[in-house]
Design a protein around this motif. Sequence first.
Motif, mmCIF file in Angstrom:
data_model
loop_
_atom_site.group_PDB
_atom_site.id
_atom_site.type_symbol
_atom_site.label_atom_id
_atom_site.label_comp_id
_atom_site.label_asym_id
_atom_site.label_seq_id
_atom_site.Cartn_x
_atom_site.Cartn_y
_atom_site.Cartn_z
ATOM 1 N N ASN A 106 3.036 -9.962 -4.032
ATOM 2 C CA ASN A 106 2.499 -8.868 -4.842
ATOM 3 C C ASN A 106 1.419 -8.206 -3.991
ATOM 4 O O ASN A 106 0.336 -8.749 -3.852
ATOM 5 N N GLU A 107 1.763 -7.052 -3.386
ATOM 6 C CA GLU A 107 0.864 -6.412 -2.435
ATOM 7 C C GLU A 107 0.672 -4.930 -2.730
ATOM 8 O O GLU A 107 1.618 -4.255 -3.117
ATOM 9 N N SER A 108 -0.542 -4.455 -2.494
ATOM 10 C CA SER A 108 -0.825 -3.022 -2.572
ATOM 11 C C SER A 108 -0.320 -2.366 -1.297
ATOM 12 O O SER A 108 -0.554 -2.881 -0.200
ATOM 13 N N LYS A 109 0.363 -1.238 -1.443
ATOM 14 C CA LYS A 109 0.908 -0.507 -0.297
ATOM 15 C C LYS A 109 0.867 0.975 -0.604
ATOM 16 O O LYS A 109 0.397 1.393 -1.644
ATOM 17 N N LYS A 110 1.422 1.757 0.302
ATOM 18 C CA LYS A 110 1.627 3.187 0.086
ATOM 19 C C LYS A 110 3.091 3.489 0.326
ATOM 20 O O LYS A 110 3.701 2.940 1.236
ATOM 21 N N ASP A 115 0.000 5.518 -3.746
ATOM 22 C CA ASP A 115 -0.395 4.116 -3.924
ATOM 23 C C ASP A 115 0.639 3.410 -4.781
ATOM 24 O O ASP A 115 1.096 3.950 -5.796
ATOM 25 N N CYS A 116 1.010 2.200 -4.366
ATOM 26 C CA CYS A 116 1.991 1.439 -5.138
ATOM 27 C C CYS A 116 1.736 -0.051 -4.989
ATOM 28 O O CYS A 116 0.940 -0.473 -4.149
ATOM 29 N N GLN A 117 2.378 -0.812 -5.811
ATOM 30 C CA GLN A 117 2.400 -2.262 -5.700
ATOM 31 C C GLN A 117 3.824 -2.638 -5.320
ATOM 32 O O GLN A 117 4.776 -2.155 -5.935
ATOM 33 N N GLU A 118 3.953 -3.482 -4.311
ATOM 34 C CA GLU A 118 5.265 -3.975 -3.914
ATOM 35 C C GLU A 118 5.349 -5.439 -4.329
ATOM 36 O O GLU A 118 4.542 -6.263 -3.899
#
Length: 174
Positions: A106-110, A115-118
């Motif tokens: 569960n990681e914050s990304k772009k 901005d998104c969560q993967e």
Amino acid sequence: MKTRILTLALSFAMTFAFAQEMKTFTKDNYTIDYDTTWEISEQKIQPAVQFMILSDESTQAKDKFRENINLSAESLQGQELNAADYAKISLDQISVQIPGAKIITNESKKLNGIDCQEIIWSADFGNNMILKFKQVIFVRGGTGYALTFSSTTTEFDTYKESANKMLSSFKFVN
């Protein structure tokens, strides 16, 4: 010198020969590129699902599952949520509906500047059907989105590169 040039030429030829051919699907305010061996379906299996991209039917031969990518959208009804907030709500729902689900990452990304969560997670759905999901969750214009790649755990790595290419191509056009 001739050997190096020949090796380089063969390298380029192999790269182009095995390059993934892509088509573009555009609907409403978004676009996504998808592998030409997969197909688009706009059939509404659930009201929130905007589209599905399905792998070739032959991919079901081994595991009785057709890998897919889908986009679901949900109005946030005026709630001010960011991607992390919306992802937490989604994960809480998964935990309630599928108690045995395992969150792998569960990681914050772009994603193309958004901005998104993967999230990668898996769950046993019975009958030897263990599925693995990669979800890219984001919020835009009062709507929560989940762009999801679904596969069996046994074939996830086989389709991961192609799925990642499709997922990373998703963008809003306005």
